[in-house]
Scaffold this active site. Sequence first.
Site, PDB file in Angstrom:
ATOM      1  N   GLU A  76      -4.509  -4.267  -4.140  1.00  0.00           N
ATOM      2  CA  GLU A  76      -4.390  -2.855  -4.501  1.00  0.00           C
ATOM      3  C   GLU A  76      -4.996  -2.614  -5.886  1.00  0.00           C
ATOM      4  O   GLU A  76      -5.747  -1.655  -6.102  1.00  0.00           O
ATOM      5  CB  GLU A  76      -2.924  -2.410  -4.481  1.00  0.00           C
ATOM      6  CG  GLU A  76      -2.342  -2.204  -3.104  1.00  0.00           C
ATOM      7  CD  GLU A  76      -2.973  -1.044  -2.364  1.00  0.00           C
ATOM      8  OE1 GLU A  76      -3.415  -0.074  -3.017  1.00  0.00           O
ATOM      9  OE2 GLU A  76      -3.035  -1.100  -1.129  1.00  0.00           O
TER      10      GLU A  76
ATOM     11  N   CYS B 197       0.834  -1.211   0.000  1.00  0.00           N
ATOM     12  CA  CYS B 197       0.000   0.000   0.000  1.00  0.00           C
ATOM     13  C   CYS B 197       0.865   1.256   0.000  1.00  0.00           C
ATOM     14  O   CYS B 197       0.761   2.103  -0.891  1.00  0.00           O
ATOM     15  CB  CYS B 197      -0.928  -0.006   1.212  1.00  0.00           C
ATOM     16  SG  CYS B 197      -1.993   1.451   1.315  1.00  0.00           S
TER      17      CYS B 197
END
Length: 222
Positions: A205, A135
């Site tokens: 993601e 992230c």
Amino acid sequence: MSFTTMAKQAALASWEGSFNHPFIKELQAGTLDKDIFRYYLIQDHYYLKHFNELYALIAKSTTHPELKALLMENAKNLALGEIAIREDFFSELGITDEEIEHTPIAPTAYHYVSHMYRQLIEGTINSAAASMLPCAWLYQELGDTLITKQSPVPIYQRWIETYAGVEAQEHIQQERALLDELYAASQPDEQTQMIEAFVISSEMELAFWEMAYQKEQWYKNQ
């Protein structure tokens, strides 16, 4: 070869997919539908709340002093930076606490958070830390790439600026170096877990952009 080099190589398809996703392309071009961005922010509110909690939980669980200190710093920086900036975005876009409360958590946001919690239960401290890296690292690289061309929409440009810059680069380098060290000191089974945790987070993601772009919902809510 270091952990972060191998992990990123293993996750390269999803990593490149994030850079090429319509959400990212349109955000920089200024053509991204504001409703899509609003949905992203609401889902990300849920995600960041738990992401911050995970930093604290992993820091509490580890006996490694450098990892504990880094995770506690990450939690502090997240609260003072990204989460605080989001509050300005909510105000500008008219996102209220009531809307956040009544918007169901999308499947991808739920599964991504669940994946990271699972590392603390079925994985190891090191695999939990590895699951957190994509992230911050991906967003930092996205910020540095997108900042080279100004987005015509001010709020999109401020989102990009949140993740770009030397300070973000230096912090990611520090986190990468520590995880490389932890990986090198781990047994083969744990090394495999760390790679797998990183790859799954990278894939999530990519799925997160698609979740926002499609305003993904559970079947019962469609």
